[in-house]
Motif scaffolding. Structure first.
Motif, PDB file in Angstrom:
ATOM      1  N   SER A 188       7.161   3.937 -15.803  1.00  0.00           N
ATOM      2  CA  SER A 188       6.017   3.659 -17.295  1.00  0.00           C
ATOM      3  C   SER A 188       5.995   1.941 -16.800  1.00  0.00           C
ATOM      4  O   SER A 188       3.753   1.528 -16.991  1.00  0.00           O
ATOM      5  CB  SER A 188       7.479   2.808 -17.770  1.00  0.00           C
ATOM      6  N   MET A 189       6.078   1.376 -15.328  1.00  0.00           N
ATOM      7  CA  MET A 189       5.443   0.313 -15.214  1.00  0.00           C
ATOM      8  C   MET A 189       3.999   0.688 -13.770  1.00  0.00           C
ATOM      9  O   MET A 189       3.124  -0.280 -13.894  1.00  0.00           O
ATOM     10  CB  MET A 189       6.207  -0.652 -13.657  1.00  0.00           C
ATOM     11  N   GLN A 190       4.491   1.709 -13.275  1.00  0.00           N
ATOM     12  CA  GLN A 190       2.933   2.179 -12.629  1.00  0.00           C
ATOM     13  C   GLN A 190       1.778   2.233 -13.469  1.00  0.00           C
ATOM     14  O   GLN A 190       0.937   2.459 -13.165  1.00  0.00           O
ATOM     15  CB  GLN A 190       3.575   3.626 -11.517  1.00  0.00           C
ATOM     16  N   ARG A 191       2.159   3.546 -14.817  1.00  0.00           N
ATOM     17  CA  ARG A 191       0.987   3.437 -15.921  1.00  0.00           C
ATOM     18  C   ARG A 191       0.389   1.846 -15.722  1.00  0.00           C
ATOM     19  O   ARG A 191      -0.596   2.138 -16.655  1.00  0.00           O
ATOM     20  CB  ARG A 191       1.192   4.443 -16.764  1.00  0.00           C
ATOM     21  N   ASN A 192       0.744   0.637 -16.436  1.00  0.00           N
ATOM     22  CA  ASN A 192       0.747  -0.229 -16.800  1.00  0.00           C
ATOM     23  C   ASN A 192       0.371  -1.441 -15.513  1.00  0.00           C
ATOM     24  O   ASN A 192       0.193  -2.620 -15.665  1.00  0.00           O
ATOM     25  CB  ASN A 192       1.766  -0.882 -18.068  1.00  0.00           C
ATOM     26  N   LEU A 193      -0.041  -0.958 -14.715  1.00  0.00           N
ATOM     27  CA  LEU A 193       0.173  -1.429 -13.519  1.00  0.00           C
ATOM     28  C   LEU A 193      -1.427  -2.597 -12.999  1.00  0.00           C
ATOM     29  O   LEU A 193      -0.851  -3.888 -12.487  1.00  0.00           O
ATOM     30  CB  LEU A 193      -0.576  -0.359 -12.118  1.00  0.00           C
ATOM     31  N   ARG A 247       0.718  -1.110   0.328  1.00  0.00           N
ATOM     32  CA  ARG A 247       0.103   0.009   0.298  1.00  0.00           C
ATOM     33  C   ARG A 247       1.372   1.487  -0.354  1.00  0.00           C
ATOM     34  O   ARG A 247       0.059   2.163  -0.069  1.00  0.00           O
ATOM     35  CB  ARG A 247      -0.888  -0.134   1.184  1.00  0.00           C
ATOM     36  N   VAL A 248       2.261   0.808  -0.108  1.00  0.00           N
ATOM     37  CA  VAL A 248       2.816   2.744  -0.296  1.00  0.00           C
ATOM     38  C   VAL A 248       2.487   3.248  -1.383  1.00  0.00           C
ATOM     39  O   VAL A 248       2.356   2.705  -2.497  1.00  0.00           O
ATOM     40  CB  VAL A 248       4.606   1.812  -0.235  1.00  0.00           C
ATOM     41  N   ALA A 249       2.394   4.794  -1.236  1.00  0.00           N
ATOM     42  CA  ALA A 249       1.853   5.280  -1.960  1.00  0.00           C
ATOM     43  C   ALA A 249       2.928   5.389  -3.211  1.00  0.00           C
ATOM     44  O   ALA A 249       4.415   5.339  -3.668  1.00  0.00           O
ATOM     45  CB  ALA A 249       2.172   6.939  -2.331  1.00  0.00           C
ATOM     46  N   SER A 250       2.423   5.264  -4.740  1.00  0.00           N
ATOM     47  CA  SER A 250       3.405   5.180  -5.846  1.00  0.00           C
ATOM     48  C   SER A 250       4.493   6.112  -6.252  1.00  0.00           C
ATOM     49  O   SER A 250       5.474   6.113  -6.460  1.00  0.00           O
ATOM     50  CB  SER A 250       2.684   5.081  -7.302  1.00  0.00           C
ATOM     51  N   HIS A 251       4.016   7.344  -5.190  1.00  0.00           N
ATOM     52  CA  HIS A 251       5.091   8.638  -5.692  1.00  0.00           C
ATOM     53  C   HIS A 251       6.112   8.010  -4.768  1.00  0.00           C
ATOM     54  O   HIS A 251       7.235   8.435  -4.944  1.00  0.00           O
ATOM     55  CB  HIS A 251       4.687   9.827  -5.289  1.00  0.00           C
ATOM     56  N   ALA A 252       5.618   7.239  -3.285  1.00  0.00           N
ATOM     57  CA  ALA A 252       6.724   7.276  -2.866  1.00  0.00           C
ATOM     58  C   ALA A 252       8.299   6.282  -3.417  1.00  0.00           C
ATOM     59  O   ALA A 252       8.763   6.637  -2.695  1.00  0.00           O
ATOM     60  CB  ALA A 252       6.572   7.323  -1.428  1.00  0.00           C
ATOM     61  N   VAL A 253       7.061   5.495  -3.690  1.00  0.00           N
ATOM     62  CA  VAL A 253       8.296   4.173  -4.602  1.00  0.00           C
ATOM     63  C   VAL A 253       8.895   4.852  -5.559  1.00  0.00           C
ATOM     64  O   VAL A 253      10.206   4.379  -5.400  1.00  0.00           O
ATOM     65  CB  VAL A 253       6.970   2.742  -4.863  1.00  0.00           C
TER      66      VAL A 253
END
Length: 438
Positions: free
Chosen positions: A128-133, A96-102
């Protein structure tokens, strides 16, 4: 305080630990604590462990998806960046860690790892991976080893041994382990302790062994009521069967072989305070320190001995025992969910070598078991070569050995009790109970 103002970066540390395991062959049990000890915040320690264990659990899928994103493999000195990206992908997919923090902390980790030239790559790949998660989450993999997240040699052995149950075993191996506790019945009953937990709004349920209960939500066990004074201990449901099955009696002289970290030693003493002598033996002296810590916390006493179980004449000359618990060194294929790195560190050739060591220890322990005495053979393996085949061969070769069935349907060609790991139950374990004829 932000991660950037600290002297460390958690994602950089995770990448270093992952690299140490998959490329350098270190166990997670060695690599992780060395790094964790410099973290003061329990939440940071927990997140570091979750990332590292999670990557080991899902390694083939992370590796496969990441490689598709890279134009060129990250090898050599850049290999640690590959590990950093796998840690980032794991967090995006499974936490559940926020994507921007990762993403931001992974980019910052490049600087900590003295690879500032890789910040652009790390940022681009993770974005790129976050967009295609969603597609990554739902991907179906063709290769069986990637789909099951198990090495081919282990998958083959599981399929041969359990043609019907192997998918359930794999599923259990791939889950995060449940948190089982053992109530100290010398202080209070399991049910009485559960009342204390309920009063503190800690959700739990009883297990199907006498002293067991499971926490329904993870928590810091040191905060459990009475933990510091030994009212409760962490121990898997299946491992708790040891003390029940050996059933020590008042006045018994008992030997616990390969005893570290001491959970079973303590459990036997809790259930039978009038044991006349309890000796706990382990090959590694540093691991005996863990046994002593557990004894001290609960307020128990045992004689701790460093020694090789194959040569008891070196550490117990002339001694004989009424009951022996032989928790034999094994492949640990029943506890993969607790040690997912073992999937990638263990090799197929190890099984034959382990079986040979087990046979040598079993023969040695039999020589120091009193006539009429009981030996409980145990492993946290699910492989027949270490379990039922091992005991069957021993019974055929040992005239004064007699199988004491745990279940009515045990046969000499398939002795003992094989417990398979369960998503709602205990770990994979094997027990066989033997008695020496008088």
């Amino acid at each position: 305080m932000s991660q950037k103002s600290r002297a460390y970066n958690l994602r950089a540390d995770a990448a270093s630990i992952i690299l140490a395991v998959i490329d350098q062959g270190q166990s997670m049990g060695t690599a992780l604590p060395k790094v964790q000890q410099r973290y003061r915040d329990g939440r940071d320690k927990g997140l570091l462990a979750e990332i590292c264990y999670g990557v080991m659990r899902t390694l083939p899928q992370l590796d496969t998806q990441l490689r598709r994103q890279l134009q060129n493999p990250l090898n050599g000195k850049k290999r640690i960046i590959h590990c950093l990206l796998m840690a980032g992908l794991y967090q995006l997919k499974h936490t559940r860690v926020a994507s921007h923090a990762v993403i931001s902390e992974s980019v910052e980790a490049c600087r900590t790892l003295r690879a500032p030239g890789m910040t652009g790559l790390v940022n681009g790949v993770l974005r790129s991976m976050q967009r295609n998660l969603e597609a990554l989450q739902n991907e179906q993999f063709e290769a069986e080893t990637v789909q099951t997240m198990h090495p081919s040699w282990l998958l083959k052995r599981l399929q041969q041994a359990y043609p019907q149950q192997w998918p359930q075993v794999v599923a259990a191996n791939n889950q995060q382990p449940p948190l089982w506790l053992r109530a100290n019945v010398s202080q209070q009953s399991r049910d009485a302790y559960m009342v204390k937990l309920t009063e503190q709004q800690i959700a739990c349920e009883a297990g199907d062994s006498a002293d067991s209960l499971r926490l329904l939500e993870p928590m810091d066990v040191t905060q459990l009521p009475g933990f510091e004074t030994g009212a409760v201990s962490v121990q898997d449901l299946s491992a708790q069967r040891s003390a029940e099955l050996l059933d020590c009696q008042a006045g018994d002289e008992v030997l616990d072989v390969c005893a570290a970290p001491g959970g079973k030693t303590c459990h036997m003493l809790e259930r039978q305070p009038q044991i006349a002598k309890m000796i706990a033996v382990d090959l590694h002296g540093d691991r005996l320190a863990r046994v002593q810590q557990n004894l001290d916390r609960i307020g128990l006493n045992a004689e701790l001995v460093e020694g090789d179980a194959r040569f008891p004449q070196q550490w117990a000359p002339g001694q004989r025992f009424d009951r022996i618990l032989l928790d034999a060194p094994c492949s640990a294929t029943g506890v993969i969910r607790r040690n997912p790195d073992s999937k990638w560190l263990r090799r197929d050739s190890d099984i034959e070598q382990l079986a040979q060591v087990q046979a040598e220890i079993l023969q040695a322990m039999w020589q120091i078991l009193k006539p009429g005495g009981t030996l409980l053979y145990a492993t946290c393996s699910v492989l027949p070569e270490e379990n039922s085949k091992q005991i069957s061969a021993f019974l055929q070769q040992t005239e004064d050995a007699m199988l004491i069935p745990i279940h009515a349907d045990e046969q000499l060609d398939n002795p003992g009790w094989q417990i398979l790991p369960s998503t709602t139950g205990g770990d994979g374990f094997y027990y066989a109970r033997l008695q020496k004829r008088s």
